[in-house]
Design a protein around this motif. Sequence first.
Motif, short mmCIF file in Angstrom:
data_model
loop_
_atom_site.label_atom_id
_atom_site.label_comp_id
_atom_site.label_asym_id
_atom_site.label_seq_id
_atom_site.Cartn_x
_atom_site.Cartn_y
_atom_site.Cartn_z
N ALA A 39 33.43 39.32 48.05
CA ALA A 39 34.40 40.57 47.94
C ALA A 39 35.12 40.63 49.18
O ALA A 39 36.20 40.85 49.36
N GLU A 40 34.49 40.56 50.45
CA GLU A 40 34.69 40.84 51.52
C GLU A 40 35.86 39.79 51.94
O GLU A 40 36.97 39.95 52.45
N LYS A 41 35.67 38.47 51.53
CA LYS A 41 36.59 37.44 51.86
C LYS A 41 37.77 37.65 50.96
O LYS A 41 38.91 37.32 51.54
N ILE A 42 37.39 38.09 49.78
CA ILE A 42 38.77 38.36 48.82
C ILE A 42 39.50 39.46 49.39
O ILE A 42 40.95 39.39 49.28
N SER A 59 45.51 41.32 42.68
CA SER A 59 44.34 41.70 41.77
C SER A 59 43.49 40.29 41.74
O SER A 59 44.01 39.15 42.25
N LEU A 60 42.18 40.56 41.44
CA LEU A 60 41.26 39.42 41.55
C LEU A 60 41.23 38.81 40.01
O LEU A 60 40.98 39.73 39.05
N ILE A 61 41.20 37.70 39.76
CA ILE A 61 40.82 37.15 38.34
C ILE A 61 39.52 36.52 38.51
O ILE A 61 39.47 35.46 39.16
N ILE A 66 30.18 39.52 37.99
CA ILE A 66 30.48 40.35 39.64
C ILE A 66 29.35 41.40 39.62
O ILE A 66 29.32 42.01 38.92
N CYS A 67 28.78 41.51 41.02
CA CYS A 67 28.03 42.51 41.13
C CYS A 67 28.92 44.08 41.23
O CYS A 67 29.89 43.94 41.59
N SER A 68 28.10 44.90 41.18
CA SER A 68 28.74 46.30 40.90
C SER A 68 29.14 46.81 42.36
O SER A 68 30.05 47.50 42.55
N LYS A 69 28.50 46.34 43.49
CA LYS A 69 28.96 46.49 44.91
C LYS A 69 30.36 46.02 45.23
O LYS A 69 31.14 46.54 45.62
N SER A 70 30.46 44.77 44.73
CA SER A 70 31.79 44.00 44.87
C SER A 70 32.79 44.74 44.22
O SER A 70 33.97 45.02 44.71
N ILE A 71 32.63 45.23 42.90
CA ILE A 71 33.46 45.90 42.17
C ILE A 71 33.93 47.17 42.78
O ILE A 71 35.23 47.51 43.04
N ARG A 72 32.96 47.93 43.42
CA ARG A 72 33.39 49.12 44.06
C ARG A 72 34.10 49.01 45.45
O ARG A 72 34.96 49.78 45.65
N LEU A 73 33.91 48.03 45.85
CA LEU A 73 34.31 47.48 47.42
C LEU A 73 35.84 47.08 47.16
O LEU A 73 36.92 47.59 47.82
#
Length: 86
Positions: A39-42, A59-61, A66-73
């Motif tokens: 997610a940080e790279k995205i 947006s991300l396709i 995907i983990c919840s921490k990534s969604i929140r970030l």
Amino acid sequence: MNTTPSHYNLPSRIKLEALGEQHLGIVRLIKSRIIRKDAEKIIETARQIKNTSVDVKVSLICTRNICSKSIRLLEEEGIGIVFREE
């Protein structure tokens, strides 16, 4: 909408897809789970796109892996998520 990675000074391995007028998607259809490090790279990729074209919504396709921490970030950074099946 230009979907060529080199237009945004990105590596050619990054896949981009037009989702509408002034809306660009970063395609990450992988079998493994997208974790916080991914997610940080995205987010860095999205920032590079926004530096080149300020008015573009990013947006991300991805798949539902995907983990919840990534969604929140991603949400904190204003990056939407579009779910697709492989």
